[in-house]
Design a protein around this motif. Structure first.
Motif, PDB file in Angstrom:
ATOM      1  N   LEU A  17     -21.137  27.334  -1.844  1.00 22.57           N
ATOM      2  CA  LEU A  17     -22.515  27.605  -1.430  1.00 22.57           C
ATOM      3  C   LEU A  17     -23.365  26.335  -1.456  1.00 22.57           C
ATOM      4  O   LEU A  17     -24.144  26.085  -0.533  1.00 22.57           O
ATOM      5  N   LEU A  18     -23.204  25.524  -2.516  1.00 23.93           N
ATOM      6  CA  LEU A  18     -23.949  24.270  -2.580  1.00 23.93           C
ATOM      7  C   LEU A  18     -23.546  23.336  -1.440  1.00 23.93           C
ATOM      8  O   LEU A  18     -24.397  22.659  -0.844  1.00 23.93           O
ATOM      9  N   PHE A  20     -22.395  24.255   1.517  1.00 22.71           N
ATOM     10  CA  PHE A  20     -22.935  24.810   2.761  1.00 22.71           C
ATOM     11  C   PHE A  20     -24.405  24.453   2.922  1.00 22.71           C
ATOM     12  O   PHE A  20     -24.840  23.987   3.981  1.00 22.71           O
ATOM     13  N   PHE A  21     -25.189  24.648   1.859  1.00 17.63           N
ATOM     14  CA  PHE A  21     -26.606  24.307   1.937  1.00 17.63           C
ATOM     15  C   PHE A  21     -26.797  22.797   2.034  1.00 17.63           C
ATOM     16  O   PHE A  21     -27.749  22.322   2.655  1.00 17.63           O
ATOM     17  N   ILE A  24     -26.475  21.919   5.719  1.00 15.71           N
ATOM     18  CA  ILE A  24     -27.672  22.297   6.476  1.00 15.71           C
ATOM     19  C   ILE A  24     -28.816  21.325   6.206  1.00 15.71           C
ATOM     20  O   ILE A  24     -29.475  20.832   7.129  1.00 15.71           O
ATOM     21  N   VAL A  25     -29.053  21.016   4.925  1.00 16.78           N
ATOM     22  CA  VAL A  25     -30.152  20.117   4.574  1.00 16.78           C
ATOM     23  C   VAL A  25     -29.880  18.711   5.104  1.00 16.78           C
ATOM     24  O   VAL A  25     -30.786  18.031   5.596  1.00 16.78           O
ATOM     25  N   GLY A  50     -29.981  16.544   0.496  1.00 16.09           N
ATOM     26  CA  GLY A  50     -28.652  16.997   0.904  1.00 16.09           C
ATOM     27  C   GLY A  50     -27.563  16.284   0.134  1.00 16.09           C
ATOM     28  O   GLY A  50     -26.546  16.888  -0.246  1.00 16.09           O
ATOM     29  N   LEU A  53     -27.248  17.822  -3.256  1.00 17.59           N
ATOM     30  CA  LEU A  53     -26.515  19.091  -3.177  1.00 17.59           C
ATOM     31  C   LEU A  53     -25.007  18.852  -3.064  1.00 17.59           C
ATOM     32  O   LEU A  53     -24.208  19.575  -3.668  1.00 17.59           O
ATOM     33  N   SER A  57     -22.177  20.001  -5.707  1.00 20.17           N
ATOM     34  CA  SER A  57     -21.013  20.752  -5.233  1.00 20.17           C
ATOM     35  C   SER A  57     -19.720  20.115  -5.727  1.00 20.17           C
ATOM     36  O   SER A  57     -18.802  20.804  -6.178  1.00 20.17           O
TER      37      SER A  57
END
Length: 138
Positions: A17-18, A20-21, A24-25, A50, A53, A57
């Motif tokens: 999840l981290l 994936f975000f 995006i960021v 990003g 993140l 991750s």
């Protein structure tokens, strides 16, 4: 399932999840995209977020893989009634997990290096207008 397997599974889901975000960021923070702010300083700060993140991750992946490897090592060296040929050993998934951790942390670190220099942080960027042609009067 055993507690260490469930913990490793939860850490890997959090890591996904981290990541994936983080993707995006990071895409929003790229200078070549038109999404979000036009200011390059704001774009680079978004890219740094990003990168953070991605580093988080990678650390979650490292924790999950290392937790499982520690448990396998503990089971291997523990005196037990399990015969020597039936004991666990490291599989290729652990090495792939450690490699993925290294690449993810490296990529996040590179994104964090896009932080704007200190002398440009307070300045605004303006577009240059086309130079006007000078006329000579005779």
């Amino acid at each position: 399932l055993a507690v260490h397997i469930q913990t490793s599974r939860a850490l890997m889901v959090i890591s996904l999840l981290l990541g994936f975000f983080g993707i995006i960021v990071s895409v929003v923070g790229m200078k070549c995209t038109k999404v979000g702010e036009e200011d390059p300083v704001t774009k680079s700060r978004i890219a740094v977020a990003g990168g953070v993140l991605f580093i988080l991750s990678g650390l979650c992946t490292l924790a999950a893989v290392s937790l499982y490897a520690t448990r396998v090592t503990y089971e291997f060296f523990r005196e037990s009634s399990v015969p020597m040929n039936a004991r666990y050993e490291f599989g290729s998934a652990l090495f792939i997990g450690w490699g993925a951790t290294g690449l993810t942390v490296l990529g996040g670190s590179l994104l964090c290096c896009s932080c704007p220099p200190k002398e440009r942080r307070g300045q605004r960027c303006y577009r240059q207008s086309q130079p006007s042609t000078a006329r000579e009067y005779v």
